[in-house]
Design a protein around this motif. Structure first.
Motif, short mmCIF file in Angstrom:
data_model
loop_
_atom_site.label_atom_id
_atom_site.label_comp_id
_atom_site.label_asym_id
_atom_site.label_seq_id
_atom_site.Cartn_x
_atom_site.Cartn_y
_atom_site.Cartn_z
N UNK A 35 0.83 -1.08 0.26
CA UNK A 35 -0.19 0.07 -0.41
C UNK A 35 0.95 1.43 0.17
N UNK A 36 2.03 1.44 0.42
CA UNK A 36 2.75 2.28 0.39
C UNK A 36 3.66 2.90 -0.30
N UNK A 37 3.74 1.09 -1.12
CA UNK A 37 4.35 1.54 -2.84
C UNK A 37 3.51 2.16 -4.45
N UNK A 38 2.68 1.98 -3.78
CA UNK A 38 0.94 2.11 -3.96
C UNK A 38 1.18 3.37 -4.88
N UNK A 39 1.09 4.26 -2.90
CA UNK A 39 0.74 5.25 -3.27
C UNK A 39 2.14 6.56 -3.12
N UNK A 40 3.16 5.79 -2.71
CA UNK A 40 4.28 6.48 -3.47
C UNK A 40 4.86 6.51 -4.04
N UNK A 41 4.96 5.98 -5.42
CA UNK A 41 5.00 5.51 -6.57
C UNK A 41 4.16 5.90 -7.58
N UNK A 42 2.36 5.42 -7.35
CA UNK A 42 1.56 6.31 -8.54
C UNK A 42 0.47 7.01 -7.72
N UNK A 43 0.43 6.95 -6.89
CA UNK A 43 -0.33 8.49 -5.42
C UNK A 43 -1.72 7.91 -5.12
N UNK A 44 -2.02 8.54 -4.52
CA UNK A 44 -3.66 7.74 -3.98
C UNK A 44 -4.55 7.57 -4.92
N UNK A 45 -4.71 8.33 -5.70
CA UNK A 45 -5.66 7.90 -6.77
C UNK A 45 -5.99 6.26 -7.10
#
Length: 99
Positions: A35-45
């Motif tokens: 989840x942290x990687x998704x937010x970090x690399x792709x954003x919350x969207x």
């Protein structure tokens, strides 16, 4: 009412599904790290990818289910029977949306 409830529920459950599916595909051991990687690399969207499709499918089902259940409730006193009939009818009507 059913559609609004599903829209609110999807705000919580779609990100969980997105992370779960990514963990399964990547064979990651940590959902939290994913989840942290998704937010970090792709954003919350990115956590909400598929929200529209999920809402289209489950939102319509929930709306139909509650409408049918409330209608059946006025004619039949058995809550279990009403729930089963409403669920079966809503599933039958919305099955093509799952494809």
């Amino acid at each position: 009412c059913g559609l609004a409830a599903e829209a609110a529920a999807c705000v919580l459950f779609v990100p969980v599904d997105v992370v779960k599916e990514r963990v399964q595909v990547a064979s990651s051991t940590s959902s939290w790290r994913c989840a942290l990687d998704v937010v970090r690399f792709e954003g919350v969207r990115a956590l909400y990818k598929g929200y529209g499709a999920t809402l289209l499918s489950f939102g319509v089902y929930s709306g139909l289910y509650f409408a049918l259940y409330e209608t059946l409730k006025t004619h039949q006193p058995s809550a279990l029977l009403n729930a089963g009939l409403a669920s079966a009818a809503a599933s039958w009507l919305t099955a093509p949306l799952d494809l």
